[in-house]
Design a protein around this motif. Structure first.
Motif, PDB file in Angstrom:
ATOM      1  N   GLY A  33      14.204 -18.220  17.522  1.00 19.18           N
ATOM      2  CA  GLY A  33      14.221 -17.084  18.422  1.00 19.18           C
ATOM      3  C   GLY A  33      15.300 -16.058  18.117  1.00 19.18           C
ATOM      4  N   LYS A  34      16.073 -16.272  17.050  1.00 14.85           N
ATOM      5  CA  LYS A  34      17.129 -15.340  16.676  1.00 14.85           C
ATOM      6  C   LYS A  34      16.510 -14.114  16.012  1.00 14.85           C
ATOM      7  N   VAL A  35      16.931 -12.932  16.437  1.00 14.07           N
ATOM      8  CA  VAL A  35      16.426 -11.694  15.838  1.00 14.07           C
ATOM      9  C   VAL A  35      16.995 -11.567  14.429  1.00 14.07           C
ATOM     10  N   THR A  36      16.107 -11.379  13.467  1.00 11.50           N
ATOM     11  CA  THR A  36      16.517 -11.310  12.061  1.00 11.50           C
ATOM     12  C   THR A  36      16.279  -9.942  11.431  1.00 11.50           C
ATOM     13  N   GLY A  37      15.554  -9.077  12.085  1.00 14.83           N
ATOM     14  CA  GLY A  37      15.258  -7.750  11.546  1.00 14.83           C
ATOM     15  C   GLY A  37      14.157  -7.124  12.355  1.00 14.83           C
ATOM     16  N   GLY A  38      13.484  -6.152  11.761  1.00 18.02           N
ATOM     17  CA  GLY A  38      12.386  -5.523  12.465  1.00 18.02           C
ATOM     18  C   GLY A  38      11.962  -4.226  11.819  1.00 18.02           C
ATOM     19  N   THR A  39      11.116  -3.504  12.540  1.00 16.15           N
ATOM     20  CA  THR A  39      10.593  -2.223  12.076  1.00 16.15           C
ATOM     21  C   THR A  39      10.648  -1.229  13.222  1.00 16.15           C
ATOM     22  N   ALA A  40      11.186  -0.039  12.934  1.00 15.86           N
ATOM     23  CA  ALA A  40      11.213   1.050  13.910  1.00 15.86           C
ATOM     24  C   ALA A  40      10.145   2.063  13.528  1.00 15.86           C
ATOM     25  N   THR A  41       9.393   2.529  14.507  1.00 11.51           N
ATOM     26  CA  THR A  41       8.402   3.583  14.289  1.00 11.51           C
ATOM     27  C   THR A  41       8.997   4.896  14.752  1.00 11.51           C
ATOM     28  N   LEU A  42       8.883   5.927  13.909  1.00 14.82           N
ATOM     29  CA  LEU A  42       9.465   7.236  14.216  1.00 14.82           C
ATOM     30  C   LEU A  42       8.421   8.189  14.777  1.00 14.82           C
ATOM     31  N   SER A  43       8.890   9.261  15.399  1.00 14.23           N
ATOM     32  CA  SER A  43       7.990  10.221  16.031  1.00 14.23           C
ATOM     33  C   SER A  43       7.083  10.935  15.035  1.00 14.23           C
ATOM     34  N   ASP A  44       7.413  10.889  13.758  1.00 15.35           N
ATOM     35  CA  ASP A  44       6.535  11.491  12.751  1.00 15.35           C
ATOM     36  C   ASP A  44       5.537  10.482  12.183  1.00 15.35           C
ATOM     37  N   GLY A  45       5.512   9.257  12.754  1.00 15.77           N
ATOM     38  CA  GLY A  45       4.569   8.229  12.336  1.00 15.77           C
ATOM     39  C   GLY A  45       5.085   7.323  11.239  1.00 15.77           C
ATOM     40  N   LYS A  46       6.188   7.664  10.618  1.00 17.33           N
ATOM     41  CA  LYS A  46       6.758   6.822   9.560  1.00 17.33           C
ATOM     42  C   LYS A  46       7.436   5.616  10.188  1.00 17.33           C
ATOM     43  N   THR A  47       7.641   4.592   9.388  1.00 25.31           N
ATOM     44  CA  THR A  47       8.367   3.408   9.843  1.00 25.31           C
ATOM     45  C   THR A  47       9.567   3.182   8.944  1.00 25.31           C
ATOM     46  N   ILE A  48      10.598   2.571   9.517  1.00 26.73           N
ATOM     47  CA  ILE A  48      11.791   2.214   8.762  1.00 26.73           C
ATOM     48  C   ILE A  48      12.179   0.782   9.106  1.00 26.73           C
ATOM     49  N   ALA A  49      12.798   0.112   8.140  1.00 27.21           N
ATOM     50  CA  ALA A  49      13.237  -1.264   8.360  1.00 27.21           C
ATOM     51  C   ALA A  49      14.487  -1.282   9.230  1.00 27.21           C
ATOM     52  N   VAL A  50      14.595  -2.296  10.078  1.00 30.32           N
ATOM     53  CA  VAL A  50      15.772  -2.499  10.912  1.00 30.32           C
ATOM     54  C   VAL A  50      16.539  -3.677  10.342  1.00 30.32           C
ATOM     55  N   THR A  51      17.816  -3.472  10.079  1.00 27.52           N
ATOM     56  CA  THR A  51      18.688  -4.519   9.558  1.00 27.52           C
ATOM     57  C   THR A  51      19.532  -5.059  10.704  1.00 27.52           C
ATOM     58  N   VAL A  52      19.630  -6.377  10.792  1.00 27.63           N
ATOM     59  CA  VAL A  52      20.418  -7.010  11.847  1.00 27.63           C
ATOM     60  C   VAL A  52      21.612  -7.707  11.221  1.00 27.63           C
ATOM     61  N   LYS A  53      22.809  -7.439  11.784  1.00 31.20           N
ATOM     62  CA  LYS A  53      24.022  -8.100  11.333  1.00 31.20           C
ATOM     63  C   LYS A  53      24.575  -8.931  12.471  1.00 31.20           C
ATOM     64  N   ALA A  54      25.206 -10.053  12.154  1.00 32.69           N
ATOM     65  CA  ALA A  54      25.845 -10.884  13.164  1.00 32.69           C
ATOM     66  C   ALA A  54      27.025 -10.133  13.742  1.00 32.69           C
ATOM     67  N   ALA A  55      27.314 -10.360  15.013  1.00 21.95           N
ATOM     68  CA  ALA A  55      28.462  -9.716  15.657  1.00 21.95           C
ATOM     69  C   ALA A  55      29.730 -10.019  14.872  1.00 21.95           C
ATOM     70  N   GLY A  56      30.525  -8.996  14.670  1.00 22.29           N
ATOM     71  CA  GLY A  56      31.800  -9.182  13.957  1.00 22.29           C
ATOM     72  C   GLY A  56      31.629  -9.192  12.448  1.00 22.29           C
ATOM     73  N   ALA A  57      30.406  -9.041  11.958  1.00 25.85           N
ATOM     74  CA  ALA A  57      30.199  -9.082  10.510  1.00 25.85           C
ATOM     75  C   ALA A  57      30.473  -7.727   9.891  1.00 25.85           C
TER      76      ALA A  57
END
Length: 76
Positions: A52-76
């Motif tokens: 259940g730990k969040v490891t990343g993701g995808t953001a959708t932008l208002s122009d329809g494009k998508t970008i990858a979401v990078t997740v870092k551990a707190a304090g990293a």
């Protein structure tokens, strides 16, 4: 809660309750400024591991494009 507009009439008393209703209605409709390229994030899909730990993701932008979401551990 949905905004309920006040139908003002001449002589109506302006109260803190009515002003707060107006302020809350305005605040609920605020949209952040466009990003540097003129786009906003309109959706976010997060990826989780088997625990259940969040490891990343995808953001959708208002122009329809998508970008990858990078997740870092707190304090990293």
């Amino acid at each position: 809660m949905a905004y309920v507009k006040t139908d003002w009439k001449a002589g109506d008393l302006i109260t803190s309750e009515k002003l707060n209703n107006l302020e809350n209605g305005v605040a609920a409709e605020q949209v952040g400024p466009a990003g540097k390229d003129g786009v906003n994030i309109t959706g976010l899909e997060l990826t989780t591991d088997s625990g259940g730990k969040v490891t990343g993701g995808t953001a959708t932008l208002s122009d329809g494009k998508t970008i990858a979401v990078t997740v870092k551990a707190a304090g990293a």
